[in-house]
Design a protein around this motif. Structure first.
Motif, PDB file in Angstrom:
ATOM      1  N   ALA A  83       0.673  -1.080  -0.098  1.00  0.00           N
ATOM      2  CA  ALA A  83      -0.182  -0.006  -0.014  1.00  0.00           C
ATOM      3  C   ALA A  83       1.030   1.383  -0.068  1.00  0.00           C
ATOM      4  CB  ALA A  83      -0.827  -0.061   1.173  1.00  0.00           C
ATOM      5  N   LEU A  84       1.771   1.185   0.911  1.00  0.00           N
ATOM      6  CA  LEU A  84       2.937   2.492   0.812  1.00  0.00           C
ATOM      7  C   LEU A  84       3.546   2.700  -0.522  1.00  0.00           C
ATOM      8  CD1 LEU A  84       3.957   2.552   4.429  1.00  0.00           C
ATOM      9  CD2 LEU A  84       2.083   3.767   3.610  1.00  0.00           C
ATOM     10  N   THR A  85       3.941   1.446  -1.046  1.00  0.00           N
ATOM     11  CA  THR A  85       4.857   1.491  -2.219  1.00  0.00           C
ATOM     12  C   THR A  85       3.994   2.251  -3.141  1.00  0.00           C
ATOM     13  OG1 THR A  85       6.109  -0.375  -1.581  1.00  0.00           O
ATOM     14  CG2 THR A  85       6.086   0.340  -4.038  1.00  0.00           C
ATOM     15  N   LYS A  86       2.600   1.873  -3.321  1.00  0.00           N
ATOM     16  CA  LYS A  86       1.657   2.425  -4.316  1.00  0.00           C
ATOM     17  C   LYS A  86       1.567   3.841  -4.102  1.00  0.00           C
ATOM     18  CE  LYS A  86      -2.216   0.028  -4.304  1.00  0.00           C
ATOM     19  NZ  LYS A  86      -3.751  -0.628  -4.869  1.00  0.00           N
ATOM     20  N   THR A  87       1.229   4.345  -2.798  1.00  0.00           N
ATOM     21  CA  THR A  87       1.043   5.457  -2.342  1.00  0.00           C
ATOM     22  C   THR A  87       2.228   6.446  -2.784  1.00  0.00           C
ATOM     23  OG1 THR A  87      -0.015   4.707  -0.582  1.00  0.00           O
ATOM     24  CG2 THR A  87       0.546   6.830  -0.414  1.00  0.00           C
ATOM     25  N   PHE A  88       3.413   6.010  -2.594  1.00  0.00           N
ATOM     26  CA  PHE A  88       4.724   6.774  -2.668  1.00  0.00           C
ATOM     27  C   PHE A  88       4.691   7.057  -4.368  1.00  0.00           C
ATOM     28  CE2 PHE A  88       9.342   7.357  -2.631  1.00  0.00           C
ATOM     29  CZ  PHE A  88       9.186   8.224  -1.416  1.00  0.00           C
ATOM     30  N   ILE A  89       4.325   6.071  -5.035  1.00  0.00           N
ATOM     31  CA  ILE A  89       4.427   6.420  -6.498  1.00  0.00           C
ATOM     32  C   ILE A  89       3.316   7.266  -6.906  1.00  0.00           C
ATOM     33  CG2 ILE A  89       4.169   5.316  -8.595  1.00  0.00           C
ATOM     34  CD1 ILE A  89       5.860   2.722  -7.513  1.00  0.00           C
ATOM     35  N   PHE A  90       2.085   7.162  -6.416  1.00  0.00           N
ATOM     36  CA  PHE A  90       1.110   7.822  -6.875  1.00  0.00           C
ATOM     37  C   PHE A  90       1.277   9.451  -6.546  1.00  0.00           C
ATOM     38  CE2 PHE A  90      -2.053   4.109  -6.184  1.00  0.00           C
ATOM     39  CZ  PHE A  90      -1.606   3.787  -7.391  1.00  0.00           C
ATOM     40  N   ALA A  91       1.900   9.833  -5.013  1.00  0.00           N
ATOM     41  CA  ALA A  91       2.328  10.977  -4.646  1.00  0.00           C
ATOM     42  C   ALA A  91       3.101  11.792  -5.697  1.00  0.00           C
ATOM     43  CB  ALA A  91       2.830  10.956  -3.360  1.00  0.00           C
ATOM     44  N   PHE A  92       4.117  10.725  -6.029  1.00  0.00           N
ATOM     45  CA  PHE A  92       5.011  11.734  -7.133  1.00  0.00           C
ATOM     46  C   PHE A  92       4.141  11.970  -8.410  1.00  0.00           C
ATOM     47  CE2 PHE A  92       8.152  11.189 -10.435  1.00  0.00           C
ATOM     48  CZ  PHE A  92       9.191  11.900 -10.153  1.00  0.00           C
ATOM     49  N   VAL A  93       3.589  11.025  -8.856  1.00  0.00           N
ATOM     50  CA  VAL A  93       2.890  11.030  -9.940  1.00  0.00           C
ATOM     51  C   VAL A  93       1.941  12.251  -9.989  1.00  0.00           C
ATOM     52  CG1 VAL A  93       1.107  10.338 -11.652  1.00  0.00           C
ATOM     53  CG2 VAL A  93       2.903   8.781 -10.823  1.00  0.00           C
ATOM     54  N   MET A  94       1.129  12.304  -8.880  1.00  0.00           N
ATOM     55  CA  MET A  94       0.222  13.482  -8.541  1.00  0.00           C
ATOM     56  C   MET A  94       0.969  14.858  -8.578  1.00  0.00           C
ATOM     57  SD  MET A  94      -1.074  15.534  -5.914  1.00  0.00           S
ATOM     58  CE  MET A  94      -0.760  15.058  -4.304  1.00  0.00           C
ATOM     59  N   SER A  95       2.027  15.043  -7.609  1.00  0.00           N
ATOM     60  CA  SER A  95       2.553  16.266  -7.683  1.00  0.00           C
ATOM     61  C   SER A  95       3.498  16.727  -8.865  1.00  0.00           C
ATOM     62  CB  SER A  95       3.529  16.259  -6.326  1.00  0.00           C
ATOM     63  OG  SER A  95       4.418  15.228  -6.480  1.00  0.00           O
ATOM     64  N   SER A  96       4.044  15.787  -9.480  1.00  0.00           N
ATOM     65  CA  SER A  96       4.857  16.280 -10.347  1.00  0.00           C
ATOM     66  C   SER A  96       4.095  16.450 -11.687  1.00  0.00           C
ATOM     67  CB  SER A  96       6.025  15.134 -10.926  1.00  0.00           C
ATOM     68  OG  SER A  96       5.131  13.955 -11.314  1.00  0.00           O
ATOM     69  N   VAL A  97       2.954  15.573 -12.064  1.00  0.00           N
ATOM     70  CA  VAL A  97       2.135  15.750 -13.239  1.00  0.00           C
ATOM     71  C   VAL A  97       1.211  17.289 -13.347  1.00  0.00           C
ATOM     72  CG1 VAL A  97       0.280  14.883 -14.607  1.00  0.00           C
ATOM     73  CG2 VAL A  97       2.118  13.458 -13.845  1.00  0.00           C
ATOM     74  N   CYS A  98       0.766  17.414 -11.995  1.00  0.00           N
ATOM     75  CA  CYS A  98      -0.004  18.519 -11.930  1.00  0.00           C
ATOM     76  C   CYS A  98       0.780  19.892 -11.768  1.00  0.00           C
ATOM     77  CB  CYS A  98      -0.910  18.445 -10.589  1.00  0.00           C
ATOM     78  SG  CYS A  98      -1.912  17.343 -10.679  1.00  0.00           S
ATOM     79  N   SER A  99       2.139  19.812 -11.174  1.00  0.00           N
ATOM     80  CA  SER A  99       3.309  20.827 -11.385  1.00  0.00           C
ATOM     81  C   SER A  99       3.396  20.915 -12.943  1.00  0.00           C
ATOM     82  CB  SER A  99       4.381  20.561 -10.719  1.00  0.00           C
ATOM     83  OG  SER A  99       4.086  20.188  -9.297  1.00  0.00           O
ATOM     84  N   PHE A 100       3.609  19.931 -13.441  1.00  0.00           N
ATOM     85  CA  PHE A 100       3.996  20.070 -15.079  1.00  0.00           C
ATOM     86  C   PHE A 100       2.968  20.840 -15.816  1.00  0.00           C
ATOM     87  CE2 PHE A 100       3.617  17.859 -19.243  1.00  0.00           C
ATOM     88  CZ  PHE A 100       4.794  18.626 -20.103  1.00  0.00           C
ATOM     89  N   TYR A 101       1.766  20.342 -15.632  1.00  0.00           N
ATOM     90  CA  TYR A 101       0.680  21.146 -16.352  1.00  0.00           C
ATOM     91  C   TYR A 101       0.341  22.568 -15.937  1.00  0.00           C
ATOM     92  CZ  TYR A 101      -0.729  17.031 -19.140  1.00  0.00           C
ATOM     93  OH  TYR A 101      -0.747  16.292 -19.918  1.00  0.00           O
ATOM     94  N   GLY A 102       0.726  22.997 -14.692  1.00  0.00           N
ATOM     95  CA  GLY A 102       0.512  24.417 -14.196  1.00  0.00           C
ATOM     96  C   GLY A 102       1.838  24.952 -15.029  1.00  0.00           C
ATOM     97  N   TYR A 103       3.078  24.488 -14.812  1.00  0.00           N
ATOM     98  CA  TYR A 103       4.047  25.229 -15.525  1.00  0.00           C
ATOM     99  C   TYR A 103       4.402  25.401 -16.807  1.00  0.00           C
ATOM    100  CZ  TYR A 103       9.336  26.420 -15.118  1.00  0.00           C
ATOM    101  OH  TYR A 103      10.405  27.084 -15.107  1.00  0.00           O
ATOM    102  N   ARG A 104       3.469  24.401 -17.697  1.00  0.00           N
ATOM    103  CA  ARG A 104       3.966  24.568 -19.096  1.00  0.00           C
ATOM    104  C   ARG A 104       2.549  25.556 -19.786  1.00  0.00           C
ATOM    105  NH1 ARG A 104       0.732  20.426 -21.952  1.00  0.00           N
ATOM    106  NH2 ARG A 104       2.125  20.120 -23.364  1.00  0.00           N
ATOM    107  N   ILE A 105       1.738  26.305 -18.895  1.00  0.00           N
ATOM    108  CA  ILE A 105       0.807  27.050 -19.474  1.00  0.00           C
ATOM    109  C   ILE A 105       1.445  28.161 -20.225  1.00  0.00           C
ATOM    110  CG2 ILE A 105      -0.816  28.841 -18.878  1.00  0.00           C
ATOM    111  CD1 ILE A 105      -1.832  27.153 -16.378  1.00  0.00           C
TER     112      ILE A 105
END
Lengths: 250, 249
Positions: free
Chosen positions: B193-215
């Motif tokens: 569960a924690l491995t999944k969460t760790f990977i999901f946290a990275f995806v969530m924060s990096s992907v959402c930051s990326f979409y904000g940054y490339r506007i």
């Protein structure tokens, strides 16, 4: 001094800057004027290193930006101050924090030294006592002055202002123009101002570069801009009924 | 074909963006202060919604499981066991992560995106500051620390929700439910569960930051980027959930 040599910039197939060569002098307010979409902002973004021209060179006191290492570019950027069209103050920070920000990031000064500098800059732009206010609490003119204070916080050699008068009333515009001229002379900076405000042109233009559709069409000063025989420039200067009436009076 | 090319282009941009983000911070003290501030915003700011969703999710799954196993041939403790396994292995890590994409992810995209359209990001770059690292790195590190903690808290809230439901509704004896919750416990389930969460946290924060940054542009693009960030991050999380499950179980 900043020298621009044969600079061209493309967006896709479109050439937005076409072989521009000019000079911006130290201790003077250098204006870049032209219609909206003529390439003024692109030129400024090339000058501050936010965009890279495909052709040509830009030299800062003899240093060619293209040939500098990353560290040297970073060092050069610490010598630049920028006032953005929309002020670009950080919303989440107070005015004091905004002005102190470049000092925090780029210097190792103590808090007392930084605060002294911040207060000096705020006093210089007539914003003493605004330290604790947030950008949302300031008027348009005050935001511009706060942005100028942030721009000069690190004692830059080069100050760039992108349409500093946009959205301001004529009287506040005049105050901003006077402020930019005064700090340019006081600190002997190379100041470059993008504008299409004619009041700014005839009050502050010590070196004026007129850009038309990406090409440098005219270079002169406020003393000879109104009597130029350049048709493209005259179309721009005398586009408004008021200036046409003044021309007839001349 | 065009879609594949575009997807590869965006993926390439994302990798370059991560290359810019993972640089040494300009000033350690400023980075640390931003990290603490982000952790406070992400953790404390999300706690209430995580608690509400977890408790109700735990209650619902308990009722549904109890109804499904209503048979004399199945022992009552099966309800507690099934609820615990579902909550620990799937519901909390995945559902709460998807919830956090909508909550924290949209906040990240909006914050960075509005700074981009108001030239605040350009202002950082002109000062010679790596804007991607300054703005995004504290968010990613904070997400990697805070989100797994939120998921652990969420698991406790969900099991508590199930417990309270059994206590109130009394569909099965409470001691059978508790017996099921504590039976056949495998620590590997928590690692998973924690491995999944760790990977999901990275995806969530990096992907959402990326979409904000490339506007590029204004408020309209900000809205579009927000939606794109949430949709893409959610999709990647769902696909990765499948892959991680196949690999780890």
């Amino acid at each position: 001094m900043i020298e621009v040599k044969n600079v061209s910039k493309y967006f896709g197939d479109k050439k937005v800057l076409d072989n521009i060569s000019t000079q911006f002098y130290e201790g003077k307010v250098n204006l870049v004027i032209g219609r909206s979409g003529s390439g003024k902002t692109v030129l400024m973004k090339c000058l501050i290193g936010l965009l890279y021209p495909e052709e040509g060179d830009i030299l800062y006191s003899g240093r060619n930006f293209n040939l500098l290492s990353d560290d040297e570019k970073k060092q050069l950027r610490t010598e630049m101050g920028m006032v953005f069209q929309g002020s670009a103050l950080f919303d989440s920070m107070t005015i004091q924090e905004n002005v102190m920000f470049p000092l925090d990031m780029l210097t190792d000064q103590s808090f007392e030294e930084k605060l002294e500098r911040v207060n000096f800059c705020l006093q210089r732009v007539d914003l003493s006592g605004s330290n604790g206010l947030y950008p949302a609490e300031l008027s348009g003119g005050m935001k511009k002055r706060a942005a100028i204070a942030r721009g000069i916080a690190c004692q830059p050699q080069y100050l760039f202002c992108d349409e500093p008068n946009s959205g301001l009333d004529p009287k506040t515009s005049l105050l901003i123009d006077q402020l930019i001229t005064e700090i340019t002379h006081d600190f002997n900076m190379t100041t470059i101002v993008n504008t299409h405000d004619l009041n700014s042109v005839i009050t502050t233009g010590e070196n004026i570069n007129f850009i038309y559709e990406g090409e440098l069409a005219w270079v002169g000063t406020k003393d000879n801009i109104l009597i130029s025989d350049n048709e493209l420039l005259n179309d721009f200067i005398y586009a408004q009924p008021l200036t046409q009436m003044i021309r007839k009076g001349l | 074909m065009k879609l594949i090319t575009r997807t590869l282009e965006v993926f390439g941009e994302y990798i370059l963006f991560l290359g810019k983000v993972f640089r040494k911070p300009e000033k350690g003290k400023i980075f640390f202060n931003k990290l603490i501030s982000e952790m406070d915003m992400m953790g404390v700011g999300s706690l209430l919604i995580v608690a509400i969703v977890s408790i109700t999710m735990g209650s619902v799954i308990t009722i549904q499981t109890a109804l499904q196993v209503e048979s004399n041939w199945i022992p009552h403790w099966t309800v507690g066991f099934t609820v615990r396994t579902s909550v620990v292995m799937e519901l909390c890590p995945t559902i709460i992560s998807l919830l956090l994409v909508g909550n924290l992810g949209s906040r990240i995209t909006s914050e960075i995106g509005s700074m981009k359209v108001t030239e605040q990001v350009d202002a950082l770059e002109v000062m010679g500051i790596n804007s991607a690292s300054y703005l995004v790195l504290p968010k990613i590190i904070s997400a990697l620390i805070v989100i797994p903690l939120l998921i652990i808290i969420s698991i406790f809230f969900a099991l508590f929700g199930g417990y309270i439901t059994v206590l109130i509704v009394q569909m099965i004896p409470i001691y059978d439910f508790v017996d099921g919750l504590t039976s056949f416990f495998r620590m590997y389930d928590v690692y998973y569960a924690l491995t999944k969460t760790f990977i999901f946290a990275f995806v969530m924060s990096s992907v959402c930051s990326f979409y904000g940054y490339r506007i590029e542009g204004g408020a309209l693009e900000l809205g579009k980027a927000n939606t794109q960030g949430i949709v893409v991050a959610s999709f990647i999380i769902l696909v990765l959930n499948l892959v991680i499950t196949q690999v780890m179980l």
